[in-house]
Write an enzyme that holds these catalytic residues in place. Structure first.
Site, PDB file in Angstrom:
ATOM      1  N   GLU A 109       0.811  -1.226   0.000  1.00  0.00           N
ATOM      2  CA  GLU A 109       0.000   0.000   0.000  1.00  0.00           C
ATOM      3  C   GLU A 109       0.842   1.274   0.000  1.00  0.00           C
ATOM      4  O   GLU A 109       0.320   2.370  -0.207  1.00  0.00           O
ATOM      5  CB  GLU A 109      -0.947  -0.016   1.212  1.00  0.00           C
ATOM      6  CG  GLU A 109      -2.057  -1.046   1.048  1.00  0.00           C
ATOM      7  CD  GLU A 109      -2.867  -1.289   2.307  1.00  0.00           C
ATOM      8  OE1 GLU A 109      -2.424  -0.852   3.390  1.00  0.00           O
ATOM      9  OE2 GLU A 109      -3.924  -1.915   2.206  1.00  0.00           O
ATOM     10  N   GLU A 139       7.428 -21.475   8.109  1.00  0.00           N
ATOM     11  CA  GLU A 139       7.604 -20.593   9.272  1.00  0.00           C
ATOM     12  C   GLU A 139       8.659 -21.125  10.249  1.00  0.00           C
ATOM     13  O   GLU A 139       9.165 -20.377  11.071  1.00  0.00           O
ATOM     14  CB  GLU A 139       6.279 -20.378   9.990  1.00  0.00           C
ATOM     15  CG  GLU A 139       5.813 -21.522  10.860  1.00  0.00           C
ATOM     16  CD  GLU A 139       4.740 -21.055  11.848  1.00  0.00           C
ATOM     17  OE1 GLU A 139       4.894 -21.371  13.030  1.00  0.00           O
ATOM     18  OE2 GLU A 139       3.765 -20.396  11.439  1.00  0.00           O
TER      19      GLU A 139
END
EC number: 4.2.1.126
Length: 311
Positions: free
Chosen positions: A94, A125
């Site tokens: 963004e 992860e």
């Protein structure tokens, strides 16, 4: 069947985390009417801003440190797995339309790569090696910042990213949702926003995810304010890439200058649609090239460029 000896250790670790705590009083939640469950969730969510508020001094200190490095050309890199990784990618993606940041200036790394945005990548992860490889691909420098994001504060990918970045001299921030986390301890700036047990046991995309979103909003937005990407509370570096943003560009110039529509159109034409330049053209009564020069000399800070023009 092969045994995995670390599983009992991991289970005992999880049992000590407040984000994983079980709440017996909610054990019958599935029997409740939908509106009651919605009220419960909404009540839970109201506690998140207060948890963030407790960590504002640490957040502000991290932002100031990030801004210093970004002003020197450094990058802001988020690193996380699962929800935490997705939130980092979201925040990074963004920044170009909102603040006209260059591609690669704000980066979101998620364990398992782009595919992990929409599907679970098994085991990613758990790999600090993967984090090191992802950071090596960016050719990290001491001017860069790496923000590890993990609700538990123990995710090997996030902790590994921070430890490796720090060893290279980069600024490091660790954002977690448990006290005494390995992630915050590994980072120069540890931010632990303690949101407590979730409505659904261990579902850290809920309160913990909301807290992470709020903190990441602050990290990017206030850093960009410090870098001169705004004028007051106006997004003067917005990139007009579609009709809505072109209309917003005109409105921002109008709010900043009070100029008439025809003047605004002339100024935006003279500056190739650059909002910040157009505002300077109108407020300082200079031409497009002069506005560009003044902004270059002021490092992109519109207030400083205005002062320079009037000086």
């Amino acid at each position: 069947m092969t045994s995995t000896p670390h599983h009992p250790d991991l289970r005992s670790q999880l049992e000590t985390l407040t984000t994983e705590a079980f709440r017996p009083e909610l054990a019958e939640i599935d029997q409740l009417p939908t509106l009651d469950i919605a009220r419960l969730m909404n009540g839970e969510d109201t506690s998140v801003p207060a948890a963030v508020a407790e960590r504002l001094p640490a957040i502000a200190a991290a932002i100031d440190a990030v801004a210093v490095r970004m002003a020197r050309g450094g990058r802001l890199v988020y690193a996380g797995a699962g929800t935490a990784g997705r939130l980092g990618v979201l925040d990074a993606s963004e920044c170009p339309p909102t603040f006209n940041t260059a591609p690669g200036q704000v980066v979101g790394l998620i364990a398992g790569g782009p595919d992990a945005m929409v599907t679970s990548v098994e085991g990613a992860e758990d790999s600090p090696e993967l984090a090191r490889a992802d950071l090596d691909a960016l050719a990290l420098t001491a001017d860069d910042t790496v923000v590890g994001v993990s609700a538990s504060g123990r995710t090997p990918y996030a902790v590994g990213a921070v430890e490796y970045a720090r060893s290279l001299g980069a600024l490091t921030v660790g954002l977690a949702c448990n006290r005494g986390s390995a992630l915050a301890a590994a980072a120069e700036h540890g931010i632990e926003v303690v949101t407590g047990p979730e409505l659904l046991t261990g579902s850290t995309r809920l309160k913990a995810g909301t807290a992470q979103k709020l903190v990441l909003n602050m990290l990017s937005t206030i850093t960009m304010i410090r870098l001169g990407k705004t004028y007051g509370n106006l997004m003067v570096d917005v990139r007009a890439s579609n009709e809505k943003l072109r209309a917003r560009s005109r409105r921002i110039v109008a709010l900043a200058t009070g100029a008439a529509d025809d003047e605004i159109e002339r100024a935006l034409t003279a500056t190739d649609g650059e909002v910040k330049h157009a505002i300077l053209v109108l407020l300082a009564d200079v031409d497009g090239p002069t506005a560009a020069r003044l902004l270059t000399e002021s490092g992109g800070h519109l207030r400083a460029a205005l002062a320079g023009a009037h000086g």
